[in-house]
Design a protein around this motif. Structure first.
Motif, PDB file in Angstrom:
ATOM      1  N   ILE A 250      35.282   9.248  58.846  1.00  0.00           N
ATOM      2  CA  ILE A 250      36.430  10.059  59.309  1.00  0.00           C
ATOM      3  C   ILE A 250      37.654   9.774  58.435  1.00  0.00           C
ATOM      4  O   ILE A 250      38.332  10.671  57.959  1.00  0.00           O
ATOM      5  N   LYS A 251      37.883   8.444  58.210  1.00  0.00           N
ATOM      6  CA  LYS A 251      39.075   8.048  57.433  1.00  0.00           C
ATOM      7  C   LYS A 251      39.060   8.602  56.016  1.00  0.00           C
ATOM      8  O   LYS A 251      40.080   8.961  55.463  1.00  0.00           O
ATOM      9  N   TYR A 252      37.867   8.622  55.429  1.00  0.00           N
ATOM     10  CA  TYR A 252      37.761   9.079  54.043  1.00  0.00           C
ATOM     11  C   TYR A 252      37.141  10.472  53.963  1.00  0.00           C
ATOM     12  O   TYR A 252      36.598  10.869  52.942  1.00  0.00           O
ATOM     13  N   GLY A 253      37.234  11.181  55.097  1.00  0.00           N
ATOM     14  CA  GLY A 253      36.735  12.551  55.143  1.00  0.00           C
ATOM     15  C   GLY A 253      37.855  13.519  54.756  1.00  0.00           C
ATOM     16  O   GLY A 253      39.013  13.119  54.612  1.00  0.00           O
ATOM     17  N   GLY A 278      33.262  13.964  52.539  1.00  0.00           N
ATOM     18  CA  GLY A 278      34.654  13.574  52.290  1.00  0.00           C
ATOM     19  C   GLY A 278      34.997  13.358  50.832  1.00  0.00           C
ATOM     20  O   GLY A 278      34.402  13.987  49.944  1.00  0.00           O
ATOM     21  N   ILE A 279      35.915  12.413  50.607  1.00  0.00           N
ATOM     22  CA  ILE A 279      36.482  12.251  49.252  1.00  0.00           C
ATOM     23  C   ILE A 279      35.489  11.640  48.249  1.00  0.00           C
ATOM     24  O   ILE A 279      35.675  11.750  47.046  1.00  0.00           O
ATOM     25  N   GLY A 280      34.456  10.972  48.774  1.00  0.00           N
ATOM     26  CA  GLY A 280      33.463  10.355  47.890  1.00  0.00           C
ATOM     27  C   GLY A 280      33.994   9.106  47.191  1.00  0.00           C
ATOM     28  O   GLY A 280      35.179   8.765  47.302  1.00  0.00           O
ATOM     29  N   ARG A 288      30.941  -2.384  44.315  1.00  0.00           N
ATOM     30  CA  ARG A 288      31.847  -3.389  44.898  1.00  0.00           C
ATOM     31  C   ARG A 288      32.284  -3.087  46.331  1.00  0.00           C
ATOM     32  O   ARG A 288      32.982  -3.894  46.945  1.00  0.00           O
ATOM     33  N   ILE A 289      31.908  -1.941  46.875  1.00  0.00           N
ATOM     34  CA  ILE A 289      32.507  -1.571  48.163  1.00  0.00           C
ATOM     35  C   ILE A 289      32.094  -2.458  49.341  1.00  0.00           C
ATOM     36  O   ILE A 289      32.757  -2.455  50.364  1.00  0.00           O
ATOM     37  N   PHE A 290      31.001  -3.241  49.181  1.00  0.00           N
ATOM     38  CA  PHE A 290      30.622  -4.141  50.279  1.00  0.00           C
ATOM     39  C   PHE A 290      31.333  -5.490  50.186  1.00  0.00           C
ATOM     40  O   PHE A 290      31.171  -6.338  51.049  1.00  0.00           O
ATOM     41  N   PHE A 293      37.653  -7.147  51.397  1.00  0.00           N
ATOM     42  CA  PHE A 293      38.990  -6.776  50.917  1.00  0.00           C
ATOM     43  C   PHE A 293      38.971  -5.791  49.742  1.00  0.00           C
ATOM     44  O   PHE A 293      39.998  -5.487  49.172  1.00  0.00           O
ATOM     45  N   TYR A 294      37.761  -5.322  49.373  1.00  0.00           N
ATOM     46  CA  TYR A 294      37.732  -4.366  48.268  1.00  0.00           C
ATOM     47  C   TYR A 294      37.959  -2.951  48.789  1.00  0.00           C
ATOM     48  O   TYR A 294      37.307  -2.499  49.715  1.00  0.00           O
ATOM     49  N   ARG A 295      38.917  -2.257  48.198  1.00  0.00           N
ATOM     50  CA  ARG A 295      39.140  -0.851  48.551  1.00  0.00           C
ATOM     51  C   ARG A 295      39.301  -0.034  47.299  1.00  0.00           C
ATOM     52  O   ARG A 295      39.844  -0.510  46.313  1.00  0.00           O
ATOM     53  N   VAL A 296      38.835   1.192  47.369  1.00  0.00           N
ATOM     54  CA  VAL A 296      38.968   2.058  46.207  1.00  0.00           C
ATOM     55  C   VAL A 296      40.424   2.520  46.133  1.00  0.00           C
ATOM     56  O   VAL A 296      41.079   2.368  45.120  1.00  0.00           O
ATOM     57  N   ASP A 297      40.905   3.049  47.247  1.00  0.00           N
ATOM     58  CA  ASP A 297      42.277   3.533  47.285  1.00  0.00           C
ATOM     59  C   ASP A 297      43.043   2.706  48.325  1.00  0.00           C
ATOM     60  O   ASP A 297      42.952   2.958  49.524  1.00  0.00           O
ATOM     61  N   SER A 336      27.025   8.892  51.562  1.00  0.00           N
ATOM     62  CA  SER A 336      25.980   8.666  52.566  1.00  0.00           C
ATOM     63  C   SER A 336      25.636   7.172  52.614  1.00  0.00           C
ATOM     64  O   SER A 336      25.388   6.543  51.579  1.00  0.00           O
ATOM     65  N   PHE A 337      25.658   6.619  53.820  1.00  0.00           N
ATOM     66  CA  PHE A 337      25.225   5.237  54.031  1.00  0.00           C
ATOM     67  C   PHE A 337      23.934   5.289  54.835  1.00  0.00           C
ATOM     68  O   PHE A 337      23.864   6.007  55.854  1.00  0.00           O
ATOM     69  N   THR A 338      22.912   4.552  54.396  1.00  0.00           N
ATOM     70  CA  THR A 338      21.670   4.479  55.185  1.00  0.00           C
ATOM     71  C   THR A 338      21.311   3.023  55.407  1.00  0.00           C
ATOM     72  O   THR A 338      21.505   2.186  54.526  1.00  0.00           O
TER      73      THR A 338
HETATM   74  N1  LIG Z   1      32.684   7.152  53.774  1.00  0.00           N
HETATM   75  C1  LIG Z   1      33.458   6.773  52.753  1.00  0.00           C
HETATM   76  N2  LIG Z   1      33.919   7.677  51.858  1.00  0.00           N
HETATM   77  C2  LIG Z   1      34.699   7.300  50.827  1.00  0.00           C
HETATM   78  N3  LIG Z   1      35.084   6.044  50.590  1.00  0.00           N
HETATM   79  C3  LIG Z   1      34.666   5.098  51.437  1.00  0.00           C
HETATM   80  C4  LIG Z   1      33.833   5.402  52.557  1.00  0.00           C
HETATM   81  N4  LIG Z   1      33.558   4.260  53.223  1.00  0.00           N
HETATM   82  C5  LIG Z   1      34.197   3.290  52.540  1.00  0.00           C
HETATM   83  N5  LIG Z   1      34.857   3.770  51.478  1.00  0.00           N
HETATM   84  C6  LIG Z   1      35.630   3.005  50.478  1.00  0.00           C
HETATM   85  O1  LIG Z   1      35.235   1.657  50.560  1.00  0.00           O
HETATM   86  C7  LIG Z   1      36.358   0.810  50.824  1.00  0.00           C
HETATM   87  C8  LIG Z   1      35.933  -0.341  51.705  1.00  0.00           C
HETATM   88  O2  LIG Z   1      35.644   0.107  53.002  1.00  0.00           O
HETATM   89  P1  LIG Z   1      35.890  -0.850  54.221  1.00  0.00           P
HETATM   90  O3  LIG Z   1      35.273  -2.150  53.885  1.00  0.00           O
HETATM   91  O4  LIG Z   1      35.441  -0.160  55.441  1.00  0.00           O
HETATM   92  O5  LIG Z   1      37.454  -1.092  54.233  1.00  0.00           O
HETATM   93  P2  LIG Z   1      38.637  -0.198  54.802  1.00  0.00           P
HETATM   94  O6  LIG Z   1      38.059   1.041  55.388  1.00  0.00           O
HETATM   95  O7  LIG Z   1      39.291  -1.049  55.803  1.00  0.00           O
HETATM   96  O8  LIG Z   1      39.489   0.047  53.610  1.00  0.00           O
HETATM   97  C9  LIG Z   1      37.370   1.720  51.469  1.00  0.00           C
HETATM   98  O9  LIG Z   1      38.689   1.232  51.250  1.00  0.00           O
HETATM   99  C10 LIG Z   1      37.128   3.035  50.777  1.00  0.00           C
HETATM  100  O10 LIG Z   1      37.817   3.056  49.551  1.00  0.00           O
END
Ligand SMILES: Nc1ncnc2c1ncn2[C@@H]1O[C@H](COP(=O)(O)OP(=O)(O)O)[C@@H](O)[C@H]1O
Ligand SMILES: [Mg+2]
Length: 349
Positions: A250-253, A278-280, A288-290, A293-297, A336-338
């Protein structure tokens, strides 16, 4: 090298002395040249003394090492088994082996402590950084209210609402921190049970409906009656993992977007997918997303109340179940997360 007992040593010395006297006697009787006899006797005596002193020095050193070995093991000669062992083993080899093992153990312990120290430093740095933003925001709102904002009804309401939002954000961060520290220190004890995953997903959907509506996002969860429903897992933790994935979708949709949840049958497992349009995520960021504290934006994540811990928590939960989690994403199109879960034995549809 084994050290022989003092009785045997005495016998050996007496025997060697007798042999030397015999040789001396033979030399004296059969060789005419007395100077040569004297020279040979000297050589014989020196060799004997050399061998004996070498043996005695070694014996002395061995007794000291044996004492040291006993002291290190702190047995104080009480443990008969140990005393017998000390008598039979090659004490030098054994001591050297133990010292080597000990120093190797210390080395890896030191490395582990160093890693923990680095982890601790980095963790504290990240935590204080995360908490700073809502704390400073709250401070700013309160100062505005004190500076006259309290008298103006429009201002005081809106600033109090903002304060509440920042406090909720802090609560979210603290909860996530609590979860991640439990998970990373291995304190999470899974309580696996047989439960209906479809029901759990429905609970998550219901819980996130409001948030989705706010972002004009539709959650779609098609259900088929023939699908196996029962899994063997920790219900509370799986619920948490699902919430984190759905919240992210939802947040990144995108406004007017969709979140699809699907359950697929895979032999003895179920595959659960949370997919959005969403934004992808860009390819470079995917590995690195797992990480915690790592965030893309960063600014988008913070504005949405993210702690950067959600996916790290999900990964830990799935790993703790010895299951796998995967992500695939196309930047600008969706993600997509599985993840898999073990079907419960005696599955009833
Ligand atoms: N469904 C998604 N679509 C796009 N980007 C995502 C999605 N889920 C996670 N991310 C990216 O991965 C990062 C890490 O996610 P998360 O660990 O849940 O931290 P948070 O949501 O608190 O920033 C997010 O900051 C975002 O950049
Ligand atoms: Mg998140």
């Amino acid at each position: 090298m084994q050290i022989i007992s003092s009785k045997k040593v005495n016998l050996l010395i007496t025997l060697s002395s007798a042999i030397i006297i015999l040789i001396e006697f033979l030399l004296y009787t059969y060789i005419e040249d007395k100077a040569l006899v004297l020279f040979m006797s000297m050589i014989l005596l020196c060799s004997f003394m050399f061998v004996m002193s070498r043996y005695l020095i070694r014996r002395f050193l061995y007794s000291k090492i044996r004492m040291l070995y006993k002291t290190i093991h702190d047995t104080q000669f009480i443990d008969r088994e140990f005393v017998d062992k000390v008598k039979t083993i090659d004490i030098l080899d054994e001591a050297e082996k133990e010292v080597r093992e000990w120093s190797e153990g210390r080395g890896s312990l030191l490395m582990q402590m160093k890693r923990q120290e680095e982890y601790r430093k980095e963790f504290i740095g990240n935590v204080s950084h995360e908490l700073k933003t809502p704390i400073f925001n709250i401070q700013g709102y309160i100062l505005t209210l004190l500076d006259g904002g309290l008298e103006d009804e429009n201002i005081n309401r809106s600033y109090l609402e903002r304060t509440e939002k920042s406090i909720n954000r802090m609560i979210g961060i603290v909860k996530d921190l609590e979860s991640i520290s439990k998970l990373e220190y291995g304190e999470l004890k899974l309580l696996p049970e047989r439960f209906n995953i479809i029901e759990t997903i429905n609970e998550v959907v219901e819980m996130q409906e409001m948030r989705a509506q706010k972002h004009n996002i539709k959650i779609i969860f098609p259900q088929s009656h023939s699908m196996p429903k029962y899994v063997e897992a920790d219900k509370k933790e799986i619920f948490q993992a699902l919430v984190n994935l759905v919240v992210n979708s939802i947040k990144y949709g995108k406004q007017g977007g969709k979140t699809h949840i699907e359950v697929m049958d895979m032999d003895n497992k179920l595959l659960i997918e949370v997919r959005d349009n969403g934004i992808g995520i860009e390819k470079d960021n995917l590995p690195r997303i797992f990480e915690r504290f790592y965030r893309v934006d960063k600014s988008r994540s913070r504005n949405m109340g993210g702690s950067g811990l959600g996916l790290a928590i999900v990964k830990h939960i799935i790993d703790a179940h010895e299951q796998s989690i995967n992500v695939s994403s196309t930047y600008g199109e969706g993600t997509s997360f599985t993840f898999t879960l073990n079907k419960a034995i005696n599955t009833k549809a």
